[in-house]
Motif scaffolding. Structure first.
Motif, PDB file in Angstrom:
ATOM      1  N   PHE A  49     135.721  -5.847  19.775  1.00  0.00           N
ATOM      2  CA  PHE A  49     136.463  -6.293  18.681  1.00  0.00           C
ATOM      3  C   PHE A  49     135.962  -5.930  17.627  1.00  0.00           C
ATOM      4  CE2 PHE A  49     138.129  -9.259  22.267  1.00  0.00           C
ATOM      5  CZ  PHE A  49     138.971  -8.342  22.162  1.00  0.00           C
ATOM      6  N   ALA A  50     134.522  -5.902  17.556  1.00  0.00           N
ATOM      7  CA  ALA A  50     134.034  -5.412  16.030  1.00  0.00           C
ATOM      8  C   ALA A  50     134.274  -4.088  15.996  1.00  0.00           C
ATOM      9  CB  ALA A  50     132.783  -5.170  16.614  1.00  0.00           C
ATOM     10  N   ALA A  51     134.948  -2.940  14.640  1.00  0.00           N
ATOM     11  CA  ALA A  51     134.788  -2.353  14.791  1.00  0.00           C
ATOM     12  C   ALA A  51     136.286  -2.211  14.885  1.00  0.00           C
ATOM     13  CB  ALA A  51     134.200  -0.805  14.531  1.00  0.00           C
ATOM     14  N   THR A  52     137.220  -2.868  14.945  1.00  0.00           N
ATOM     15  CA  THR A  52     138.784  -2.936  15.728  1.00  0.00           C
ATOM     16  C   THR A  52     138.502  -1.482  17.667  1.00  0.00           C
ATOM     17  OG1 THR A  52     139.255  -2.816  13.509  1.00  0.00           O
ATOM     18  CG2 THR A  52     141.283  -2.759  15.138  1.00  0.00           C
ATOM     19  N   GLY A  53     137.325  -2.228  17.856  1.00  0.00           N
ATOM     20  CA  GLY A  53     137.480  -1.644  19.572  1.00  0.00           C
ATOM     21  C   GLY A  53     137.453   0.412  18.599  1.00  0.00           C
ATOM     22  N   GLN A  54     137.035   0.693  17.395  1.00  0.00           N
ATOM     23  CA  GLN A  54     137.926   2.166  16.856  1.00  0.00           C
ATOM     24  C   GLN A  54     136.285   2.621  16.823  1.00  0.00           C
ATOM     25  OE1 GLN A  54     141.393   2.285  14.128  1.00  0.00           O
ATOM     26  NE2 GLN A  54     139.582   0.487  13.509  1.00  0.00           N
ATOM     27  N   THR A  55     135.870   2.696  17.777  1.00  0.00           N
ATOM     28  CA  THR A  55     134.241   3.042  18.571  1.00  0.00           C
ATOM     29  C   THR A  55     133.804   3.878  19.981  1.00  0.00           C
ATOM     30  OG1 THR A  55     131.799   3.020  18.021  1.00  0.00           O
ATOM     31  CG2 THR A  55     133.722   0.860  18.857  1.00  0.00           C
ATOM     32  N   CYS A  56     133.706   5.037  19.376  1.00  0.00           N
ATOM     33  CA  CYS A  56     133.311   5.608  21.052  1.00  0.00           C
ATOM     34  C   CYS A  56     132.460   5.058  21.751  1.00  0.00           C
ATOM     35  CB  CYS A  56     133.207   6.705  20.530  1.00  0.00           C
ATOM     36  SG  CYS A  56     130.936   7.047  19.628  1.00  0.00           S
ATOM     37  N   ILE A  57     131.313   3.614  21.568  1.00  0.00           N
ATOM     38  CA  ILE A  57     130.371   3.472  22.232  1.00  0.00           C
ATOM     39  C   ILE A  57     130.844   1.443  22.863  1.00  0.00           C
ATOM     40  CG2 ILE A  57     128.436   4.182  21.578  1.00  0.00           C
ATOM     41  CD1 ILE A  57     128.122   2.161  19.458  1.00  0.00           C
ATOM     42  N   ALA A  58     132.744   1.618  22.759  1.00  0.00           N
ATOM     43  CA  ALA A  58     133.285   0.668  22.382  1.00  0.00           C
ATOM     44  C   ALA A  58     132.892  -0.084  24.189  1.00  0.00           C
ATOM     45  CB  ALA A  58     134.631   0.457  22.498  1.00  0.00           C
TER      46      ALA A  58
END
Length: 499
Positions: A284-293
Motif C-alpha cells: 500500500f505504500a506508494a499506492t502499490g505503484q512500485t516494481c518491488i511491490a
C-alpha cells in the motif's frame, strides 16, 4: 471542474546541448496532476529530429570536453551536483508529487537521499582502475584499461522519476559516459527541473540531454541510433522486451529493470505485528505503484486468519487524500490508464473466484477529490494460477495465498515469470538464510521491506531484468574492458604462427 486552457499552463522545454529548446515540431502535450485529475503543465513534445540533435550533442561532448577531463574533475562535478540536489530537494519533491501523485513525505525523503548517489559515484570516478596481468607469454607486458562505453540512452518510468533516473545517471557519468535521458511522458516536469542543476554544477553542454515526448514516437529512434552505445531502461516487462529487441539490432549492451510479482512470505514464527506492517509497506505504500511491490502475501496456514485480520485492521486506518499533505498515507494512481487497469484487475480477480475482503473499488471519499484513487484492496482465496497471482497489477491490490510449510512457500514464490524481490518474515536464522538462497529474486529482504541503498546492487532474475543498478556492480555496467599487449623483446617472432 473546468479544465485550464493550455495557454495558461506553465511550459517546460527540453534540454539539448546545454540549451533549453522547444520541440522541433513546436508541439506540446499536457501533464496531469493525479490528485486534481487535470493538467497542470505543458511539456515539449519531441520528435525524431530532437532525438537526433540530443544524440549528436552527447556524442560531441563524449569526444570533447567530458572525455578530456580527468576522472577527478568529473567526480568533483558529480559531487557538486549532489550538493545542488540537496539544496533543492524539497522543491523537486513537491514537483514530483504534483506530477505523479506520490506522497510528499516519500518524495522529500527520496530527494534528500538522492545526493548520496552522486557523492558515492563521484567518489568512485577516479578509482576506476585496470590491472596488470602476469601473462604467460615471455617478453610481453599485458594490462587492461576500463573505459567508458559512450553515449547512454536512459529511459525512465513515472513512479519514482528522479530516484530511478539517478540510478542510471550517477554511475554512467562517473564512468565517463554522456547521456540522452528520455523521462516518462507522465512525469517529465521533475526531470526538467533536475536538468536546471546540471549547468550550475559545471557539466559541459551536451553531457546530459533531456528529450521529452512519447515513447511510441521517439523511443525506437533513440534506442536504435548507432551513436548510442548502451541503453538503460526501467519500466514494464512488455516494453522492456521491445527495448531489448531494438537494442539487439545494434548489438548494444542493456540494463533492464522491469516488472515484479514479489512474494512477501510470513512464517508462523514471525513477529506478527512487524510482519503486518511490512506487508502493508510492501503493497500500500506508494499506492502499490512500485516494481518491488510485495503484491503476493504468502502466509503460513496456521496464522492465516490472524495475519489477514491484522492487515484489515491496519488497512482500515489508512488516510487517503491530497499527496501534498503530510497526513496522507495513500495517494492517487498516477495515470487514468493505470487507474482503469487496476480496477480491471480487481474485476478479473473476482471473476476468477478470489474473495475481496476489503476495498475492491474506486475510492469515492470526499478527501480524494477528483483524483484517480483506488481503495486499498485485499483478496483471499487466491490460487497461484489466477492472473492476480501471476501478473503485475501495479496498484494497491494484495493477493493472499496460504501455504503449509517452507517447501511449499518457496515453490509458490518462485512460480512466476518475475524475480525482482521477495520478503521473508521469520525469527529463525536458519530459515532466513536458506530461504534467501532458494528464492529466485534479485533482492531478498528478511524482516524488513522496500529498503534500497546506493551501495547495494539492485536488479532482477528472469523477466524482471538484465544487469544491476547501484553499488560497484552498477559502474561496471557502464564500462568496457580493453586488453593492451606490449612487446618487450624488440624482435618480431615468426609472423605465420600465433604468438
Amino acid at each position: 471542474m473546468s479544465m485550464p486552457a493550455a495557454a495558461d499552463l506553465p511550459r517546460h522545454q527540453m534540454l539539448i546541448e546545454g540549451k533549453w529548446v522547444d520541440a522541433n515540431g513546436g508541439e506540446w502535450f499536457p501533464t496531469d496532476n493525479p490528485f486534481l485529475g487535470k493538467p497542470w503543465a505543458m511539456i515539449a513534445r519531441g520528435d525524431n529530429a530532437d532525438v537526433d540533435r540530443a544524440i549528436a550533442a552527447a556524442a560531441a561532448a563524449f569526444r570533447g570536453p567530458w572525455r578530456k577531463m580527468s576522472a577527478s574533475e568529473r567526480g568533483a562535478i558529480l559531487r557538486r551536483f549532489g550538493d545542488l540536489v540537496a539544496q533543492n530537494a524539497d522543491r523537486l519533491g513537491e514537483i514530483e508529487t504534483r506530477d505523479n501523485g506520490k506522497l510528499i513525505t516519500e518524495m522529500r525523503g527520496q530527494l534528500r537521499y538522492i545526493p548520496q548517489w552522486f557523492y558515492y559515484f563521484g567518489g568512485l570516478a577516479d578509482k576506476i582502475e585496470g590491472r596488470v596481468i602476469p601473462i604467460d607469454k615471455p617478453g610481453v607486458f599485458n594490462f587492461t584499461r576500463e573505459e567508458p562505453i559512450g553515449v547512454v540512452a536512459a529511459i525512465t518510468p513515472w513512479n519514482s522519476p528522479l530516484m530511478l533516473a539517478t540510478w542510471k545517471l550517477a554511475p554512467a557519468l562517473a564512468a565517463g559516459n554522456t547521456i540522452v535521458w528520455k523521462p516518462s511522458e507522465f512525469s517529465s516536469a521533475s526531470a526538467l527541473a533536475f536538468g536546471e542543476l546540471f549547468e550550475q554544477a559545471g557539466f559541459p553542454p551536451g553531457v546530459v540531454n533531456i528529450v521529452t515526448g512519447f515513447g511510441s514516437e521517439i523511443g525506437e529512434a533513440l534506442v536504435t541510433d548507432p551513436r548510442v552505445a548502451k541503453v538503460a531502461f526501467t519500466g514494464g516487462d512488455a516494453t522492456g522486451e521491445q527495448v531489448y529487441g531494438l537494442a539487439a539490432r545494434g548489438i548494444k549492451p542493456v540494463t533492464l529493470e522491469l516488472g515484479g510479482k514479489s512474494a512477501n512470505i510470513v512464517f508462523d514464527d514471525a513477529d506478527i505485528p512487524n510482519a503486518i506492517r511490512g506487508v502493508v509497506s510492501g503493497i500500500f505504500a506508494a499506492t502499490g505503484q512500485t516494481c518491488i511491490a510485495g503484491s503476493r502475501l504468502l502466509v503460513q496456514r496456521s496464522i492465516h486468519d490472524q495475519v489477514v485480520d491484522g492487515l484489515l485492521a491496519l488497512a482500515r486506518t489508512a488516510q487517503m487524500g491530497d499527496p501534498l499533505s503530510d497526513a496522507t498515507q495513500i495517494g492517487p494512481v498516477t495515470t487514468p490508464g493505470q487507474y482503469r487497469k487496476v480496477l480491471d484487475y480487481i474485476d478479473i480477480a473476482r471473476g476468477e473466484g478470489a474473495s475481496c475482503v476489503i476495498g475492491g473499488a474506486a475510492a469515492t471519499r470526499p478527501e480524494c477529490g477528483s483524483g484517480w484513487f483506488v481503495e486499498p484492496t485485499i483478496f483471499t482465496d487466491v490460487k497461484q494460477s489466477m492472473r492476480i497471482a501471476q501478473e503485475e497489477v501495479f496498484g494497491p491490490v494484495l493477493a493472499v495465498i496460504p501455504f503449509e510449510d517452507e517447501e511449499e512457500a518457496i515453490g509458490i514464490a518462485n512460480d512466476t515469470q518475475f524475480g525482482l524481490a521477495a520478503g521473508v518474515w521469520t525469527q529463525s536464522i536458519r530459515r532466513a538464510l536458506t530461504a534467501s538462497e532458494r528464492l529466485e529474486a534479485g533482492t531478498v529482504w528478511v524482516n524488513t521491506y522496500r529498503a534500497v541503498s546506493y551501495m547495494s546492487p539492485f536488479g532482477g532474475y528472469k523477466r524482471s531484468g538484465v544487469g544491476r543498478e547501484n553499488g560497484m556492480s552498477a559502474i561496471r555496467g557502464y564500462l568496457q574492458e580493453k586488453s593492451v599487449w606490449i612487446d618487450l623483446n624488440g624482435e618480431a617472432p615468426n609472423p605465420f604462427v600465433m604468438r
